[in-house]
Design an enzyme around this catalytic site. Structure first.
Site, short mmCIF file in Angstrom:
data_model
loop_
_atom_site.label_atom_id
_atom_site.label_comp_id
_atom_site.label_asym_id
_atom_site.label_seq_id
_atom_site.Cartn_x
_atom_site.Cartn_y
_atom_site.Cartn_z
N ASP A 1 -32.94 -1.07 5.12
CA ASP A 1 -33.99 -0.82 4.33
C ASP A 1 -34.54 -2.09 3.52
O ASP A 1 -35.34 -2.07 2.69
CB ASP A 1 -33.85 0.21 3.27
N HIS B 1 -23.68 5.38 -1.81
CA HIS B 1 -23.92 5.66 -3.15
C HIS B 1 -22.97 6.69 -3.68
O HIS B 1 -22.61 7.04 -5.15
CB HIS B 1 -25.18 6.24 -3.30
N HIS C 1 -30.51 -1.10 -1.43
CA HIS C 1 -29.89 -0.70 -2.68
C HIS C 1 -28.35 -0.83 -3.04
O HIS C 1 -27.53 -0.59 -2.11
CB HIS C 1 -29.90 0.86 -2.65
N ASP D 1 -27.37 -2.80 2.64
CA ASP D 1 -28.57 -2.07 2.31
C ASP D 1 -29.19 -2.65 0.98
O ASP D 1 -28.56 -3.48 0.22
CB ASP D 1 -27.75 -0.77 1.87
N TYR E 1 -35.80 3.44 5.88
CA TYR E 1 -36.73 4.69 5.52
C TYR E 1 -37.88 4.30 6.16
O TYR E 1 -38.97 5.28 6.16
CB TYR E 1 -36.74 5.16 4.22
#
Length: 343
Positions: free
Chosen positions: A285, A160, A198, A196, A324
């Protein structure tokens, strides 16, 4: 497979994260490293090594100098301002306040360099980010020197982090720094595959106008999922980079059958582009029980992901991103790595 790890990554132990209108203990925590490392050792994956220090030059090949200097000084400036708690941005440049001039006050500088209010800066953040990029660089150097795969147990994660912004628990973009290292070592084109949940907005922004890095991301549709403002399928690059960004946004609830179709399409594009090295932004995740994600991959699915990536036949470095569901993060990450080494 060789794993690179440093205890320095645990110097960042943030206490606060803004989530759903509440300040909570961050999902991204030092225990993630312990759990992945324990699984690496239990599984017999291979040797674990300390990274080599690489200084700031590889960071500055990717990130804005002013941004790097801000991260280095932020905690001290926050404390000097008499603030209690951790440094969290609360005001930003916006469409009506474009923010062409960087403020001098720590509040303004936090807003200038932060993507959002989710990620606090605490004591030890800069040191942990430096160790994390050293892990990524040591892992990619090993792959470049030997052709053998390597795993970088990076923390904080990186995908990110944009040229001059932090957020989503990320400060330096480890995958981008590793890809740039490979190019400087003589590789003509590198693929960064982000699995990922995200979207890797930072990696996309860094390479969006370049054709020497092919960026591909499998992620939750930004219409519904963080980071919300990047990652749509029609974002394909610009200028020389047109066609070298490939996004595969998928709806919440997506299962492995649909997810793996996107993976196979991404693999075909990597081969078509003639990439000479693969950097995997290894977020796990997409797991069905992850607390802040919305795909439904199982632990066994991650083993198959690794097998499928191995069939590309490319020199490959894996760098840890998200994941997570803390109890399963070690299992899921190492399943990918073990699958990669299966025939």
């Amino acid at each position: 497979m060789l794993t690179f790890h440093s205890e320095l990554t645990k110097r960042r132990r943030a206490l606060t994260e803004l989530d759903g209108g509440q300040l909570v203990t961050p999902y991204e925590c030092p225990e993630r490293v312990d759990l992945v490392l324990a699984r690496v050792l239990e599984s017999g994956l291979g040797e674990v090594r300390e990274p080599v220090e690489h200084g700031l030059a590889p960071v500055l090949a990717i990130h804005d100098r002013g941004y790097v200097e801000f991260l280095e000084r932020c905690w001290a400036d926050w404390v000097a301002a008499g603030r209690q708690g951790e440094a969290i941005a609360w005001i930003w440049p916006t469409r009506t306040m474009p923010g062409h001039v960087i403020p001098q006050h720590i509040d303004g500088r936090l807003g200038h360099y932060a993507l959002g209010a989710d990620t606090s800066i605490c004591e030890g953040t800069f040191e942990a980010a430096m160790a994390s990029k050293d892990i990524a660089l040591s892992a990619v150097d090993h792959v470049l020197a030997t052709g053998e795969p390597a795993f970088g147990l990076c923390r904080p994660p990186g995908h990110h982090a944009a040229t001059d912004q932090f957020g989503g628990y990320c400060f330096f973009n480890n995958a981008a720094i590793a890809a740039q290292r490979a190019l400087e070592a003589g590789r003509s084109r590198v693929a960064v595959l982000d699995v990922d949940f995200h979207h890797g907005n930072g990696t996309q922004e860094i390479f969006y106008a370049r054709d020497d890095v092919l960026f591909l991301s499998l992620h939750g549709d930004p219409l519904h999922c963080f980071p919300h403002f990047l990652g749509h399928a029609d974002e394909t690059g610009e200028g020389a980079g047109e066609g070298f960004t490939v996004n595969y946004p998928m709806a919440p609830g997506t299962g492995y059958a649909a997810w793996v179709e996107a993976l196979e399409a991404a693999k075909a594009r990597i081969l078509e582009a003639g990439c000479e090295l693969l950097v995997v932004s290894l977020g796990v995740d997409a797991f069905e029980h992850d607390p802040i994600s919305a795909f439904t991959l199982s632990s066994d699915d991650f083993t198959d992901v690794g097998r499928r990536l191995g069939r590309l036949g490319l020199p490959t470095v894996f760098l840890l991103e998200g994941g997570y569901a803390v109890e399963e993060i070690g299992l899921n990450a190492v399943n990918v790595l073990s699958g990669f080494e299966q025939p």
